[in-house]
Design a protein around this motif. Structure first.
Motif, short mmCIF file in Angstrom:
data_model
loop_
_atom_site.label_atom_id
_atom_site.label_comp_id
_atom_site.label_asym_id
_atom_site.label_seq_id
_atom_site.Cartn_x
_atom_site.Cartn_y
_atom_site.Cartn_z
N ALA A 165 0.85 -1.19 0.00
CA ALA A 165 0.00 0.00 0.00
C ALA A 165 0.89 1.24 0.00
O ALA A 165 1.54 1.54 1.00
N ASP A 166 0.90 1.95 -1.13
CA ASP A 166 1.77 3.10 -1.32
C ASP A 166 1.01 4.39 -1.02
O ASP A 166 0.09 4.77 -1.75
N GLY A 192 -3.79 -14.48 5.98
CA GLY A 192 -2.46 -14.77 6.51
C GLY A 192 -1.38 -14.05 5.75
O GLY A 192 -0.27 -14.57 5.57
N ALA A 193 -1.68 -12.83 5.29
CA ALA A 193 -0.79 -12.11 4.39
C ALA A 193 0.10 -11.11 5.13
O ALA A 193 -0.22 -10.67 6.24
N GLY A 194 1.19 -10.75 4.49
CA GLY A 194 2.05 -9.68 4.96
C GLY A 194 1.59 -8.35 4.38
O GLY A 194 1.01 -8.32 3.29
N VAL A 195 1.82 -7.26 5.11
CA VAL A 195 1.40 -5.93 4.67
C VAL A 195 2.61 -5.01 4.69
O VAL A 195 3.30 -4.91 5.71
N ILE A 196 2.86 -4.32 3.58
CA ILE A 196 3.94 -3.34 3.49
C ILE A 196 3.30 -2.00 3.13
O ILE A 196 2.72 -1.85 2.05
N ILE A 197 3.39 -1.05 4.03
CA ILE A 197 2.83 0.29 3.82
C ILE A 197 3.98 1.27 3.67
O ILE A 197 4.92 1.26 4.47
N THR A 198 3.92 2.11 2.65
CA THR A 198 4.96 3.12 2.46
C THR A 198 4.36 4.50 2.68
O THR A 198 3.18 4.75 2.42
#
Length: 214
Positions: A165-166, A192-198
């Motif tokens: 999520a950018d 069961g996911a990973g989340v990467i927020i920028t």
């Protein structure tokens, strides 16, 4: 897919810099499923570049980016298509919506490819996000904050191991940002996911497992 690893990656444009002071560039960093990450950056530090590397749109770097043990430089076009449809979902900063379509059509056009959510589930998201009255509104006539909520729903109508999520709440007030964060995390936990927020500033108020400085 269980992990995304940046193994001593450095963009070509930054390679001549003697000191990076980064938690990601020229480091060995692993992003894992079921974890929540915030990547903070100042303007010009490579946030858009970082996102493009995960999406496979750019490969102008030294080092390796690995999906599990697979070097992403070796992936074929068909493999990238499968990854973007089933393993890595992206909420783009520029949203990439179709302005001539309605808000609901923008979500449904992707859901028809995945058959991942029912119409009732999508409409429930519209209600939760406070835009139930905008389902038939043309996206091009909606505010950017409203469009961000539509883009989130579109990112969630697919299976994924990771979601990137950018700048997801750059134009939202605190309450709507909180609601978006709750919906995002509920769906990520269900899968069961990973989340990467920028972010280069305002970010979702969440309990991050790790905060990295780009």
């Amino acid at each position: 897919m269980n992990s995304i690893q940046f193994h001593y990656v450095i963009p070509h444009v930054f390679a001549s810099r003697e000191e990076q002071h980064s938690d990601i560039w020229q480091q060995d960093v692993r992003f894992e499923k079921e974890k929540l990450y915030l990547v903070e950056a100042e303007s010009g530090k490579g946030k858009s570049t970082f996102c493009s590397y995960i999406q496979g749109y750019r490969h102008d770097y030294n080092g390796k980016i690995l999906f599990d043990d697979q070097d992403t430089r070796q992936l074929r076009v068909a493999q990238w298509v499968d990854i973007r449809m089933r393993h890595v979902s992206t909420l783009f900063q520029e949203l990439r919506l179709f302005p001539e379509l309605t808000a609901f059509e923008n979500v449904e056009i992707k859901n028809k490819l995945t058959n991942f959510k029912t119409r009732e589930q999508i409409l429930e998201w519209f209600d939760m996000l406070g835009i139930a009255d905008k389902t038939e509104a043309k996206v091009g006539r909606m505010s950017f904050g409203q469009q961000q909520r539509v883009a989130l729903m579109r990112a969630l109508v697919q299976p994924f191991d990771f979601i990137l999520a950018d700048e997801p709440i750059s134009h939202l007030d605190d309450n709507n940002g909180r609601i978006m964060g709750e919906i995002l995390m509920h769906e990520a936990k269900a899968q069961g996911a990973g989340v990467i927020i920028t972010s280069i500033g305002k970010h979702m108020p969440l309990d991050y497992d790790r905060i990295l400085k780009l």
